[in-house]
Design a protein around this motif. Structure first.
Motif, mmCIF file in Angstrom:
data_model
loop_
_atom_site.group_PDB
_atom_site.id
_atom_site.type_symbol
_atom_site.label_atom_id
_atom_site.label_comp_id
_atom_site.label_asym_id
_atom_site.label_seq_id
_atom_site.Cartn_x
_atom_site.Cartn_y
_atom_site.Cartn_z
ATOM 1 N N ALA A 1 -12.633 -10.205 8.626
ATOM 2 C CA ALA A 1 -11.417 -10.126 7.810
ATOM 3 C C ALA A 1 -10.902 -8.694 7.812
ATOM 4 O O ALA A 1 -11.679 -7.738 7.955
ATOM 5 N N THR A 2 -9.601 -8.526 7.640
ATOM 6 C CA THR A 2 -9.048 -7.167 7.650
ATOM 7 C C THR A 2 -9.339 -6.451 6.344
ATOM 8 O O THR A 2 -9.587 -7.075 5.301
ATOM 9 N N ILE A 3 -9.293 -5.148 6.424
ATOM 10 C CA ILE A 3 -9.464 -4.342 5.215
ATOM 11 C C ILE A 3 -8.368 -4.689 4.210
ATOM 12 O O ILE A 3 -8.621 -4.787 2.999
ATOM 13 N N ARG A 4 -7.165 -4.920 4.713
ATOM 14 C CA ARG A 4 -6.058 -5.270 3.830
ATOM 15 C C ARG A 4 -6.347 -6.571 3.061
ATOM 16 O O ARG A 4 -6.109 -6.663 1.856
ATOM 17 N N ALA A 5 -6.901 -7.556 3.790
ATOM 18 C CA ALA A 5 -7.210 -8.827 3.140
ATOM 19 C C ALA A 5 -8.253 -8.649 2.043
ATOM 20 O O ALA A 5 -8.150 -9.244 0.963
ATOM 21 N N ALA A 6 -9.251 -7.813 2.307
ATOM 22 C CA ALA A 6 -10.276 -7.551 1.297
ATOM 23 C C ALA A 6 -9.669 -6.847 0.089
ATOM 24 O O ALA A 6 -9.990 -7.165 -1.062
ATOM 25 N N ALA A 7 -8.766 -5.876 0.353
ATOM 26 C CA ALA A 7 -8.116 -5.152 -0.736
ATOM 27 C C ALA A 7 -7.250 -6.093 -1.567
ATOM 28 O O ALA A 7 -7.208 -5.990 -2.800
ATOM 29 N N GLU A 8 -6.579 -7.021 -0.910
ATOM 30 C CA GLU A 8 -5.742 -7.981 -1.637
ATOM 31 C C GLU A 8 -6.589 -8.915 -2.496
ATOM 32 O O GLU A 8 -6.179 -9.292 -3.605
#
Length: 467
Positions: free
Chosen positions: A26-33
């Motif tokens: 998963a992308t870092i962005r997805a984890a942050a979201e």
């Protein structure tokens, strides 16, 4: 829930179940979201049901916002792989002390590589049991031995506070021992900083009351070193220095030198793994009085700092060999009966002061050790050993339950005596004058001693499972 409940609260009753997860791709962005949407500070990384790591808001701030890493990169680029974890049968205090000592805010709870929950600092804020944890943190952050000694000088006050709050005796001794463990690990780190990187892997172990997690307000030090078999004669000089630094530091912090020289500073107890294996093999093969005494001490070993794999196989091998040697077991049973409860004719208690250590808790400690040996139980804590013996049928349900109750009574009386001494400005000890007990207390303590004597007799006649 009271501030002291955390001492015995199982982690599986404290943790957040079904923690938020994502895959390593998963992308870092997805984890942050995910974190922003759930208003949480971490996401656990799981791959095909196996726990891989954890990523926190702090990781993303440091590596993406400040570090310039693209938020479209896989989250495994910023996660902490294989972080510190605990099993679901750990205690809440284990989590708190780990957080304080290791400076972390999230502890994943993992069972056989499977993520089952997580405990964060937020989960702990409703608990106010910070006194022992503050001591652990202060020790972990101490710049020198003098600063650590100032912290450990507060242990008697902590003991009195915990006893006064009604904390069960094994919770009190567990908390006190956690501080000693942290002191030891901090001293090991300081020693390595002073004399350099260890030439080969090593493991520092504690025995005695620290090994059993049963330290009270009166504790000397009992420890040893297991070294990798790759150690050379020249390397031994390094470990002699390390042992001296740690032992001297422990002494300065109130854990005085062992009168019997059962310390890693004694060359006999600072040896490579193969030598330790030969020690145990020799004690089991020829259980003379010295071998019985040494085996009794060494069966209470617990890893404190270093390479724990050096002990895991040795412990399992030794328990298996010892349990299968009926002559050795018989000698250990005989050795366990040397400390008798303070009962005279017709099971009367003496009017002289009682030694609540050697004639109180030690007879039960010895019984627990034999039951653990017979059942190949790896636990070293006395109460845990008795519970395991009860569960496996080594003791009957009635006899085992009575013995645990008797142990609780004796150990609690000892701690209450020490707490009273501390509150009155005295140094804590193990002697109990008979006039400080009420008639009710004296009667119940006598019954506890009678139960211990009965179980000793049963074990000595080969009827240890009878109650």
């Amino acid at each position: 829930m009271s501030s002291q409940d955390l001492t015995v609260l199982p982690v599986d009753e404290l943790m957040t179940r079904d923690p938020v997860i994502c895959g390593p791709d998963a992308t870092i962005r997805a984890a942050a979201e995910l974190m922003a949407g759930r208003r949480i500070s971490s996401v656990c990384i799981v791959d095909q049901d196996s726990f891989r790591g954890i990523v926190t808001v702090r990781d993303i701030n440091a590596k993406v916002v400040a570090g310039g890493l693209s938020p479209e990169e896989p989250v495994e680029r910023v996660m902490t792989p294989a972080p510190l974890t605990l099993p679901p049968d750990a205690l809440g205090l284990d989590v708190l002390h780990m957080m304080m000592e290791r400076h972390i805010g999230h502890v994943p709870i993992v069972d056989a590589e499977r993520l089952v929950g997580i405990v964060t600092q937020t989960d702990l804020t409703r608990f106010q049991a910070l006194s022992s944890a503050e001591l652990v943190r202060s020790v972990a952050e101490a710049p020198d031995v003098e600063a650590m000694a100032e912290v450990t000088a507060r242990i008697p006050g902590l003991l009195a506070q915990l006893v006064g709050a009604g904390t069960r005796h094994d919770g009190v001794t567990r908390l006190i021992t956690d501080i000693a463990d942290t002191v030891t690990r901090r001293l090991l780190t300081m020693a390595e900083e002073e004399i350099g990187t260890p030439p080969v892997p090593y493991l520092w172990l504690a025995c005695g009351s620290q090994g059993r997690r049963e330290q009270t307000g009166v504790s000397d030090q009992d420890n040893c070193l297991i070294l990798s078999d790759e150690v050379s004669d020249a390397d031994m000089l390094y470990f002699a220095k390390l042992a001296q630094i740690v032992s001297d530091g422990l002494h300065a912090c109130g854990y005085v030198y062992c009168p019997g020289d059962m310390m890693a500073t004694n060359p006999r107890w600072c040896q490579p793994l193969s030598k330790w294996r030969s020690y145990f093999d020799g004690w089991i093969a020829k259980p003379n009085p010295e071998a019985q005494m040494l085996a009794s001490v060494m069966f209470d070993l617990r890893a404190i700092g270093g390479e724990e794999s050096l002990f895991a196989d040795l412990q399992a091998e030794t328990l298996a060999k010892a349990a299968s040697n009926s002559i050795f077991v018989a000698h250990m049973v005989s050795n366990s009966l040397k400390h008798a409860p303070p009962l005279g004719l017709f099971n009367r208690m003496p009017r002289t002061p009682l030694d609540l250590k050697h004639t109180g808790v030690v007879p039960v400690v010895d019984l627990g050790r034999v039951y653990a040996l017979q059942g190949q139980v790896t636990a070293v804590n006395t109460r845990a050993r008795l519970e395991a013996a009860l569960e496996t049928g080594a003791m009957s349900s009635s006899g085992g339950a009575d013995l645990i109750d008797a142990y609780d009574m004796i150990a609690t009386t000892r701690l209450r005596r020490q707490a009273r001494q501390i509150r009155e400005g005295e140094a804590p000890g193990n002697t109990l004058p008979p006039d400080v007990l009420s008639g009710f207390e004296r009667s119940h303590l006598r019954e506890a001693f009678v139960i211990v004597k009965t179980m000793q007799s049963a074990l000595g006649t080969g009827k240890g499972a009878l109650g």
